[in-house]
Design a protein around this motif. Structure first.
Motif: not given
Length: 52
Positions: A30-42
Motif C-alpha cells: 500500500l505504501g508506508r509514506s506519501e512518497s511511495d503510496e499506490m493511491r492518495p491516502g493509502l
C-alpha cells in the motif's frame, strides 16, 4: 466462516477490492509514506495493523 466471507466478497465485488496478506507485506504494497503510496491516502491505512 469461509462461506460467509465469500458471500461478503461477492456483494462488494463490483465496488471494492480485497487484499489478504501479512501486515508487513501489505504495508509495503500500500505504501508506508506519501512518497511511495499506490493511491492518495493509502499510506494512512498501512499505519493501522491488526492481528486476527
Amino acid at each position: 466462516m469461509n462461506l460467509k466471507f465469500k458471500q461478503f466478497r461477492e456483494q462488494l465485488k463490483s465496488t471494492s477490492r480485497f487484499f489478504l496478506g501479512l501486515n508487513k507485506v501489505m504495508q509495503v504494497t500500500l505504501g508506508r509514506s506519501e512518497s511511495d503510496e499506490m493511491r492518495p491516502g493509502l499510506h494512512k491505512v498501512s499505519k493501522v495493523s491488526r492481528t486476527c
